[in-house]
Motif scaffolding. Structure first.
Motif, short mmCIF file in Angstrom:
data_model
loop_
_atom_site.label_atom_id
_atom_site.label_comp_id
_atom_site.label_asym_id
_atom_site.label_seq_id
_atom_site.Cartn_x
_atom_site.Cartn_y
_atom_site.Cartn_z
N GLY A 59 0.83 -1.20 0.00
CA GLY A 59 0.00 0.00 0.00
C GLY A 59 0.86 1.25 0.00
N ARG A 112 -0.65 -11.24 -1.90
CA ARG A 112 -1.89 -10.48 -1.88
C ARG A 112 -2.84 -11.11 -2.89
NH1 ARG A 112 0.79 -9.01 1.68
NH2 ARG A 112 1.38 -6.90 2.34
N GLY A 158 -8.06 -9.12 -5.34
CA GLY A 158 -8.83 -8.04 -4.73
C GLY A 158 -7.98 -7.10 -3.91
N ASP A 159 -7.01 -7.66 -3.17
CA ASP A 159 -6.10 -6.82 -2.39
C ASP A 159 -5.36 -5.84 -3.29
OD1 ASP A 159 -6.76 -8.22 -0.08
OD2 ASP A 159 -5.01 -9.56 -0.21
N ARG A 160 -4.84 -6.34 -4.40
CA ARG A 160 -4.08 -5.48 -5.32
C ARG A 160 -4.95 -4.36 -5.88
NH1 ARG A 160 0.70 -6.35 -3.65
NH2 ARG A 160 1.69 -8.31 -4.20
N VAL A 161 -6.18 -4.70 -6.28
CA VAL A 161 -7.08 -3.68 -6.82
C VAL A 161 -7.36 -2.61 -5.77
CG1 VAL A 161 -9.40 -3.24 -7.70
CG2 VAL A 161 -8.10 -5.23 -8.51
N ARG A 162 -7.64 -3.05 -4.53
CA ARG A 162 -7.94 -2.08 -3.48
C ARG A 162 -6.73 -1.20 -3.15
NH1 ARG A 162 -11.26 -6.40 -2.09
NH2 ARG A 162 -9.59 -7.52 -1.00
N GLU A 163 -5.53 -1.77 -3.17
CA GLU A 163 -4.33 -0.97 -2.93
C GLU A 163 -4.17 0.12 -3.99
OE1 GLU A 163 -1.27 -4.18 -0.80
OE2 GLU A 163 -1.16 -3.81 -2.96
N VAL A 201 -6.53 1.46 -5.96
CA VAL A 201 -7.60 2.45 -5.85
C VAL A 201 -7.37 3.37 -4.65
CG1 VAL A 201 -10.07 2.76 -5.47
CG2 VAL A 201 -9.26 1.01 -7.07
N ALA A 202 -6.97 2.79 -3.52
CA ALA A 202 -6.72 3.59 -2.32
C ALA A 202 -5.59 4.59 -2.53
CB ALA A 202 -6.40 2.67 -1.14
N THR A 253 -6.51 4.47 -11.17
CA THR A 253 -7.64 3.83 -11.84
C THR A 253 -7.13 2.60 -12.55
OG1 THR A 253 -8.79 5.94 -12.20
CG2 THR A 253 -9.41 4.08 -13.61
N SER A 283 -2.57 0.49 -14.71
CA SER A 283 -3.32 1.53 -14.01
C SER A 283 -2.86 2.92 -14.44
CB SER A 283 -3.18 1.38 -12.49
OG SER A 283 -1.83 1.60 -12.09
#
Length: 284
Positions: free
Chosen positions: A165, A230, A233-238, A240-241, A245, A281
């Motif tokens: 993160g 990870r 889903g973890d990677r996507v959330r990291e 986005v946070a 995009t 991204s």
């Protein structure tokens, strides 16, 4: 490209004793130290074994052989000229050298001094100006805000960082608005399977949801190698946070003509389960 091979034995510790492989917590400082020392000790062997596949100036994203020249995940190749590009976990800077040949201004960053020395060796052998190199931890980037147009990593840095993160936030910080951040890692589903190229590597033996780090340590408990898992889903959330995009998630298929094995990657496994995930991204 520095390909990691999760849940498998990577070798002996500096004293020549076999490391103990296990799953246990490994905080950021321990993970960073282990990665730096492991790659310093093993860079020569790694480049000897995989140098022919990687080439001196090839930008390949993965053992499946997907090249940036064909995939253009960083954008059209013609648009690379004049762009400032940061490569994380660059190894011997093969990808950075490919980018430079297309007019980009790459900086190759790696935590391992010995890996970067191999970049200098390649430049000298080709009688070319040296690629710009920086030795640093990817989670603490030594660059000013908005220094780069693009950032990339082919199997480097991300799997070895305890706080990805923080790494994502650092990449976001040093990118200019609209800049792409593209990185490839072992496909997270592989963590549920033994790291074996044969049939034994096709039967799940662990939980996909177990994020406990994989550690190889000596008898004193000192970590000599660490990787962090990870989920997708973890990677996507990291991402986005951190303010990115997600544009695409690429899962390269194993090419029928590729017969070479690389650690746990093989034609057999590649026909059944994905080996690589590439996240594409864009910074907001």
């Amino acid at each position: 490209m520095t390909v990691d091979t999760p849940p498998g034995t990577h070798g002996a510790d500096p004293d020549g004793d076999e490391d103990i492989a296990l799953r246990r917590p490994a905080p950021a400082a321990e993970s960073s130290r282990a990665s730096r020392h492991w790659w310093d000790r093993n860079a020569d062997e790694y480049q000897d074994e995989h140098g022919a596949f990687l080439g001196d100036d090839r930008f390949t994203w993965c053992p499946e052989g997907l090249d940036e020249a064909a995939a253009q995940l960083l954008g059209p190749t013609a648009d690379l000229a004049g762009r400032d590009v940061l490569e994380l976990g660059a190894g011997a800077a093969q990808c950075a050298r490919w980018l430079r040949a297309r007019g980009a201004r790459p900086v190759a960053l790696d935590i391992s001094h010995r890996q970067l020395q191999h970049s200098r060796r390649i430049d000298l052998s080709r009688d070319e100006p040296p690629v710009a190199l920086v030795q640093a931890d990817a989670a603490v980037l030594p660059f000013a805000d908005g220094s780069f147009d693009l950032a990339c990593s082919a199997y480097g840095a991300v799997p070895f960082s305890a706080d990805t993160g923080q790494l994502m936030r650092e990449v976001h910080r040093v990118l200019r608005p609209g800049g792409r951040w593209v990185f490839s890692v072992t496909h997270p589903i592989r963590w549920a399977f033994p790291d074996e190229p044969g049939a034994e590597g096709l039967t799940a033996s662990a939980s996909y949801f177990d994020r406990t780090p994989y550690v190889e340590q000596d008898e004193s408990g000192r970590a000599n190698y660490v990787e962090h898992h990870r989920t997708l889903g973890d990677r996507v959330r990291e991402l986005v946070a951190a303010g990115f995009t997600l544009l695409d998630l690429v899962e390269p298929e194993w090419p029928a003509e590729l017969t070479q094995e690389w650690g746990g990657w093989s034609p057999l496994r590649g026909r059944h389960i994905p080996g690589t995930a590439i996240f594409v991204s864009r910074r907001g």
